[in-house]
Write a protein that holds these residues in place. Structure first.
Motif, short mmCIF file in Angstrom:
data_model
loop_
_atom_site.label_atom_id
_atom_site.label_comp_id
_atom_site.label_asym_id
_atom_site.label_seq_id
_atom_site.Cartn_x
_atom_site.Cartn_y
_atom_site.Cartn_z
N TYR A 171 0.78 -1.01 -0.38
CA TYR A 171 0.06 -0.07 0.08
C TYR A 171 0.64 1.65 -0.53
CZ TYR A 171 -3.78 3.35 1.45
OH TYR A 171 -4.22 4.66 1.32
N VAL A 172 1.80 1.18 0.30
CA VAL A 172 2.27 2.52 0.81
C VAL A 172 3.56 2.29 -0.19
CG1 VAL A 172 4.40 3.54 1.74
CG2 VAL A 172 3.24 2.44 2.87
N THR A 173 3.97 1.31 -0.99
CA THR A 173 4.66 1.87 -2.73
C THR A 173 3.42 2.15 -3.54
OG1 THR A 173 5.50 -0.36 -2.12
CG2 THR A 173 5.43 0.28 -4.69
N THR A 174 1.94 1.36 -3.47
CA THR A 174 1.31 2.71 -4.33
C THR A 174 1.05 3.81 -4.30
OG1 THR A 174 -0.24 0.17 -4.06
CG2 THR A 174 -1.70 2.09 -5.03
N VAL A 175 1.25 4.34 -2.88
CA VAL A 175 0.66 5.87 -2.44
C VAL A 175 1.88 6.62 -2.39
CG1 VAL A 175 0.21 7.30 -0.76
CG2 VAL A 175 -1.05 5.10 -0.49
N LEU A 176 3.15 5.95 -3.31
CA LEU A 176 4.88 6.57 -2.76
C LEU A 176 4.63 6.67 -4.86
CD1 LEU A 176 6.31 5.39 -0.40
CD2 LEU A 176 5.33 8.10 -0.42
N GLY A 177 4.00 5.53 -5.68
CA GLY A 177 4.67 5.19 -6.99
C GLY A 177 3.21 6.27 -7.68
N ASN A 178 2.02 6.08 -7.35
CA ASN A 178 1.98 7.07 -7.58
C ASN A 178 1.83 8.42 -8.37
OD1 ASN A 178 0.16 4.91 -9.52
ND2 ASN A 178 -0.43 4.30 -8.01
N LEU A 179 1.37 8.88 -6.13
CA LEU A 179 1.65 10.55 -6.20
C LEU A 179 3.10 10.41 -6.38
CD1 LEU A 179 0.96 10.14 -2.15
CD2 LEU A 179 -0.58 11.52 -3.66
N LEU A 180 4.17 10.11 -7.17
CA LEU A 180 5.47 10.65 -7.27
C LEU A 180 5.39 10.83 -9.28
CD1 LEU A 180 8.38 10.94 -7.61
CD2 LEU A 180 8.64 8.31 -8.15
N LEU A 206 5.48 14.67 -10.62
CA LEU A 206 6.79 14.37 -11.99
C LEU A 206 5.48 15.10 -12.95
CD1 LEU A 206 8.39 11.07 -12.34
CD2 LEU A 206 9.59 13.99 -11.37
N ILE A 207 4.55 14.80 -13.19
CA ILE A 207 3.60 15.22 -14.55
C ILE A 207 2.88 16.97 -14.55
CG2 ILE A 207 1.83 15.42 -15.86
CD1 ILE A 207 1.60 11.94 -15.43
N CYS A 208 3.07 16.67 -13.13
CA CYS A 208 2.64 18.46 -12.81
C CYS A 208 4.20 19.92 -12.86
CB CYS A 208 2.19 18.27 -11.82
SG CYS A 208 0.37 18.03 -11.03
N LEU A 209 4.67 18.32 -12.69
CA LEU A 209 6.27 19.83 -12.37
C LEU A 209 6.63 19.77 -13.69
CD1 LEU A 209 7.61 18.67 -9.06
CD2 LEU A 209 6.14 20.74 -9.32
N GLU A 210 7.26 18.57 -14.45
CA GLU A 210 7.82 18.86 -15.60
C GLU A 210 7.34 19.49 -17.06
OE1 GLU A 210 10.66 19.07 -17.97
OE2 GLU A 210 11.12 18.27 -15.90
N ARG A 237 11.17 6.41 -21.59
CA ARG A 237 12.20 7.13 -21.01
C ARG A 237 12.33 8.69 -20.82
NH1 ARG A 237 15.11 6.06 -26.82
NH2 ARG A 237 12.34 6.11 -27.26
N ASP A 238 10.75 8.90 -21.30
CA ASP A 238 10.46 10.28 -21.25
C ASP A 238 9.95 10.54 -19.80
OD1 ASP A 238 10.27 11.29 -22.62
OD2 ASP A 238 7.21 10.59 -23.39
N MET A 239 9.53 9.91 -18.33
CA MET A 239 9.44 9.78 -17.34
C MET A 239 10.62 9.74 -16.65
SD MET A 239 6.01 9.83 -16.09
CE MET A 239 6.07 9.71 -14.56
N LYS A 240 11.39 8.59 -16.96
CA LYS A 240 12.55 8.37 -15.98
C LYS A 240 14.02 9.84 -16.39
CE LYS A 240 13.40 4.54 -18.50
NZ LYS A 240 14.43 2.71 -19.10
N GLY A 241 14.05 10.67 -17.78
CA GLY A 241 14.35 11.70 -17.83
C GLY A 241 13.72 12.97 -16.71
N ALA A 242 12.44 13.12 -17.25
CA ALA A 242 11.40 13.66 -16.07
C ALA A 242 12.15 13.34 -14.53
CB ALA A 242 10.06 13.62 -16.11
N LEU A 243 12.11 12.19 -14.04
CA LEU A 243 12.66 11.96 -12.43
C LEU A 243 13.84 12.51 -12.69
CD1 LEU A 243 12.04 10.91 -9.75
CD2 LEU A 243 12.59 8.30 -10.73
N GLY A 244 15.11 12.02 -13.27
CA GLY A 244 16.62 12.90 -12.90
C GLY A 244 15.95 14.46 -13.06
N ARG A 245 16.18 15.08 -13.68
CA ARG A 245 15.43 16.20 -14.17
C ARG A 245 14.70 17.44 -12.57
NH1 ARG A 245 14.50 15.64 -20.00
NH2 ARG A 245 12.22 15.53 -19.00
N PHE A 293 14.95 15.88 -10.03
CA PHE A 293 15.74 15.99 -9.15
C PHE A 293 16.76 16.32 -9.35
CE2 PHE A 293 13.28 12.08 -7.54
CZ PHE A 293 13.36 12.16 -6.13
N TRP A 294 17.40 16.56 -9.98
CA TRP A 294 18.90 17.57 -10.18
C TRP A 294 18.54 18.88 -10.13
CZ3 TRP A 294 20.25 21.99 -13.30
CH2 TRP A 294 21.13 21.69 -13.66
#
Length: 331
Positions: free
Chosen positions: A38-47, A51-55, A312-320, A322-323
């Motif tokens: 459940y914690v994985t579900t919440v954190l994963g979907n929130l992430l 990401l989509i809101c910030l990138e 790749r877009d999601m992984k790239g957005a995650l890197g940007r 956090f960077w």
């Protein structure tokens, strides 16, 4: 007062959820397992949502639908998991009558919403692959808003297309909840499930449930079968178009863009249709509970991994993202 079956009708104030078929000595182990899921579900979907809101690069129709799907998964899992974890921890399986109907309503609501959003995502992939030059024109912001609000609106009122998923979802969930509220329940208030499943509640009723069963059959076709057929049709068109691509690389690229979506569709519709629309007389309570766990617990947890690890877009957005967070502190 006696019912048609000769059983006493009583006013049921609460139900008892029998939960998962787990041996008592393994309760603590499974409690930790489901808590982690459940914690994985919440954190994963929130992430994904954050990401989509910030990138800005992810402000496209596909990721608009994905953010709504993540929100739906988050809520869908939250309808059942907190109560399941509470029951496992406290050993108190009771749930009030009103709480049971409320849980059933929101389970139907967010389940229907997911079904409509998967259709919208299939249409988005169909337009992107079959009409790539006209994609930005066809998938306009207005149409995307319409397709997103549609599952939410369809759930409640059945009106228009952006509001349509929400309206239909609300309408379908409220219809079944009101029909369930009119039924009488007998002395037996044990629900052989870990949530207030509609079919399990109907088995406990002393009233005539034929109207409920008819509505389940009709609405099940509209909410599950028709969206599933629309998704199959979209991907049949995609396959037909990709086979016309001369290069093998082009074919692989086209299929890779919709591979994650097909995985989610298979997980969600495979278990739901197998459990409710194609039930087997040989299905045991344990088997039905395991299948229900697949679409209420496992699928919402896996969706963030399916969309992020294969994208790749999601992984790239995650890197940007956090960077950018670390950059101000670096010299």
């Amino acid at each position: 007062r006696q019912s048609m079956t000769g059983r006493n009708q009583t006013i049921v104030s609460e139900f008892l959820l029998l939960g998962l078929p787990i041996e008592s000595e393994h309760q603590n182990l499974f409690y930790v397992l489901f808590l982690a899921m459940y914690v994985t579900t919440v954190l994963g979907n929130l992430l994904i949502i954050v990401l989509i809101c910030l990138e800005p690069h992810l402000h496209t129709p596909m990721y608009l639908f994905l953010s709504n799907l993540s929100f739906s998964d988050l809520c869908f899992s939250s309808v059942t998991m907190p109560k399941l974890l509470q029951n496992m921890h406290s050993q108190d399986p009771s749930i009030s009558y009103a709480g049971c109907l409320t849980q059933m309503y929101f389970l139907l609501f967010f389940g229907d919403l997911e079904s409509f959003l998967l259709v919208a995502m299939a249409y988005d992939r169909y337009v992107a692959i079959c009409f790539p030059l006209h994609y930005t024109t066809i998938m306009s912001p207005r149409l995307c808003l319409f397709l997103v609000v549609l599952p939410w609106v369809l759930t409640t009122l059945c009106l228009c297309l952006v509001v349509l998923p929400w309206v239909l979802t609300t309408f379908h969930a409220m219809l079944h909840t009101l029909l369930m509220a009119r039924l009488h329940f007998c002395d037996d208030n044990l629900i052989a499930h870990f949530f207030c499943d509609m079919s399990a509640l109907l088995k406990l009723s002393c009233s005539d449930t034929r109207v409920n069963e008819l509505v389940i059959f009709i609405m099940g076709g509209l909410i599950l079968v028709i969206p599933f057929l629309l998704i199959i049709t979209s991907y049949a068109q995609i396959v037909s178009s990709t086979l016309k691509i001369p290069s093998a690389r082009g074919i692989r690229k086209a299929f890779s863009t919709c591979g994650s979506h097909l995985t989610v569709v298979s997980l969600f519709y495979g278990t739901v249709i197998g459990l409710y629309l194609c039930p087997s007389a040989n299905n045991s309570t344990v088997k039905e509970t395991v299948m229900a766990t697949m679409y209420t617990v496992v699928t919402p947890m896996l969706n963030p991994f399916i969309y992020s690890l294969r994208n790749r877009d999601m992984k790239g957005a995650l890197g940007r993202v956090f960077w950018r967070k670390k950059a101000p502190f670096s010299l």
